[in-house]
Design an enzyme around this catalytic site. Structure first.
Site, short mmCIF file in Angstrom:
data_model
loop_
_atom_site.label_atom_id
_atom_site.label_comp_id
_atom_site.label_asym_id
_atom_site.label_seq_id
_atom_site.Cartn_x
_atom_site.Cartn_y
_atom_site.Cartn_z
N ASP A 68 13.34 39.63 -26.22
CA ASP A 68 14.72 40.05 -26.45
C ASP A 68 14.71 41.37 -27.22
O ASP A 68 14.03 41.49 -28.25
CB ASP A 68 15.49 39.00 -27.24
CG ASP A 68 15.58 37.67 -26.50
OD1 ASP A 68 15.58 37.70 -25.26
OD2 ASP A 68 15.65 36.62 -27.17
N VAL A 69 15.47 42.33 -26.73
CA VAL A 69 15.44 43.67 -27.31
C VAL A 69 16.86 44.11 -27.68
O VAL A 69 17.79 43.94 -26.89
CB VAL A 69 14.83 44.68 -26.31
CG1 VAL A 69 14.79 46.08 -26.92
CG2 VAL A 69 13.44 44.25 -25.88
#
Length: 253
Positions: free
Chosen positions: A130-131
């Site tokens: 997840d960014v």
């Protein structure tokens, strides 16, 4: 050339299906078993189920529900959420699930990916990344468990996961999640240029053209989405849907 897989990502919360926007405000959208049955009829390439609270609550995955999902599911199934040891993976796979997605624990203990891949094979292990952009617009790893002691270099982390044996990466843009305004192509390119394993692009898809862009321009091996498969129209009425296979082939997917 392998065709691009098109994958619904479904979020679980307390045995129900929910959908978030930018990882916030989960909205209940229905029963997961019913969703699987509809996707079976629509000949979906693959399904990914993610329990969004299991890791944060430090609890085991919902094995009974996973077993029911796997029993109903006619296509390859990936499950993520609450995975912190080898026995948990083994129990999930015994249910008939083909792959597991590991997110929080990969950040906390990267060497676990190597251990898991050595036991179950790389093709079974998906690392979910997840960014989220910081205030300067820089990409940073996002941890749903609140652990701030994680590496900031997203591309380097992706490369490390590949080196440790991950067979696939699920790359999710927190900023684009649920917006249906398109993928973060710059982010996707950054990761696909760094690794040689398949990258599943996720976060922001609103139409088939977004899938095409993520695949053809971004280099993603697979494209995933939530909202576009469960909502219909400007008022976002809940409607489980999926493009016809001939429609996907027509645009080169």
């Amino acid at each position: 050339m392998l065709r691009t897989r098109v994958i619904p990502v479904l979020l679980l919360q307390e045995a129900g299906l929910v959908k978030t926007v930018k990882f916030k405000n989960p909205e209940y959208i229905g029963d997961p078993i019913n969703a699987v049955r509809i996707f079976n009829e629509k000949e979906v390439d693959e399904l990914i189920f993610l329990d969004i609270n299991a890791s944060k609550e430090h609890r085991d995955p919902p094995y009974d529900l996973i077993n029911r999902l796997a029993t109903e599911c006619f296509m390859p199934l990936c499950y993520g959420g609450g995975i912190r040891d080898i026995d948990t993976i083994r129990n999930i796979l015994k249910s008939g699930v083909e792959k597991v997605a590991i997110n929080s624990f990969a950040l906390e203990n990267p060497e676990f990916i190597q251990e898991a891949a050595s036991v179950f094979g790389s093709s079974t292990i998906v690392v979910s990344i997840d960014v989220k952009k910081n205030l300067l617009g820089q990409y940073r790893l996002h941890s749903s468990t609140g652990n701030m002691n994680v590496k900031n270099d997203v591309a380097a982390f992706a490369g490390q996961m590949e080196a440790l044996g991950a067979g696939e990466l699920l790359l999710n843009s927190v900023d684009n999640d649920g917006t249906m305004q398109g993928y973060d192509i710059k982010l996707i390119k950054q990761i696909t240029s760094q690794v040689n394993i398949p990258v599943i692009a996720c976060g922001g898809a609103g139409k088939i053209g977004d899938f095409v862009q993520a695949s053809h321009e971004g280099g993603a091996s697979a494209v995933a989405a939530g909202s576009t498969f469960v909502f219909h129209g400007k008022h976002k009425a809940v409607l489980i849907t999926y493009p016809a296979q001939k429609e996907l082939r027509k645009v080169g997917l």
